[in-house]
Enzyme design. Sequence first.
Site, short mmCIF file in Angstrom:
data_model
loop_
_atom_site.label_atom_id
_atom_site.label_comp_id
_atom_site.label_asym_id
_atom_site.label_seq_id
_atom_site.Cartn_x
_atom_site.Cartn_y
_atom_site.Cartn_z
CB ALA A 177 -24.19 -20.43 0.97
CB ALA A 237 -28.01 -22.62 -22.69
CE1 TYR A 250 -21.81 -23.82 -7.98
CE2 TYR A 250 -21.70 -25.96 -6.88
CZ TYR A 250 -22.01 -25.19 -8.00
OH TYR A 250 -22.51 -25.81 -9.13
NE ARG A 302 -18.83 -22.28 -19.52
CZ ARG A 302 -18.34 -22.65 -18.34
NH1 ARG A 302 -17.85 -23.87 -18.17
NH2 ARG A 302 -18.35 -21.81 -17.32
#
Length: 243
Positions: free
Chosen positions: A156, A9, A154, A11
């Site tokens: 997967a 959290a 990513y 950014r």
Amino acid sequence: MKYALVTGASRGIGKAVALRLSAAGWPVVINYLSNTAAAQAVADEITANGGVAELLPFDTSKPEAIEGALEQWEQAHPEDYIAVLVNNAGIRRDGALFMMSDDDWHSVLDTTLNGYFYVTRRLLKHMMPRKRGGRIINMASLSGVKGLPGQSNYSAAKAALIGATKALAQEVAARSITVNAIAPGFIETDMTKDLAQDELKKQIPTGRFGRPEEVAALAAFLASDEAAYITGEVININGGLYT
């Protein structure tokens, strides 16, 4: 008191979600890995606007770190519990599969998918026993819905997260806990700044990247009482790029 925990959290989408949940009245626990200054800036913005924010650093890929951090938080809040969990933490290590290293594969799955498992399992122990209810919101991706070249790891991780969302929703529905996934498309964050935005915008019917605040608004709705009958869903927010 009921709290909301947002992983990753400090950014981007996670920051926007934390700010929006605070605006909706939730005390927010801000998880981050290492950027204390950025996480503190989010907390300061929340408190400046009259909200409640706490920092809780841990690595979502490390079950021991998660257990220790949440145990410490619970000991400091004996009358409170985390009723909203937003599993947002994730990393990208893009590349063609035939050249992808073991570390690039495992680090992406460990942070995104295993992190979801470790954190969610831990918090369900306190959401479920008394039927106090809760909201679990998993940040999936267009990559997990459609698959994107160069993102086998990513895609997967995010596709598995979608499957886990649908399964868990059925397990905990009787406990008044909802489980949903949000699948953002291309959103203006640090994770997309290296992409060829001008070319990609031509493929998006709305002609632009989304804003983190638009994803956060959906997350805040799913965390609200009004969303109590929505569970097991995957909601795309991508400007019409893929339906």
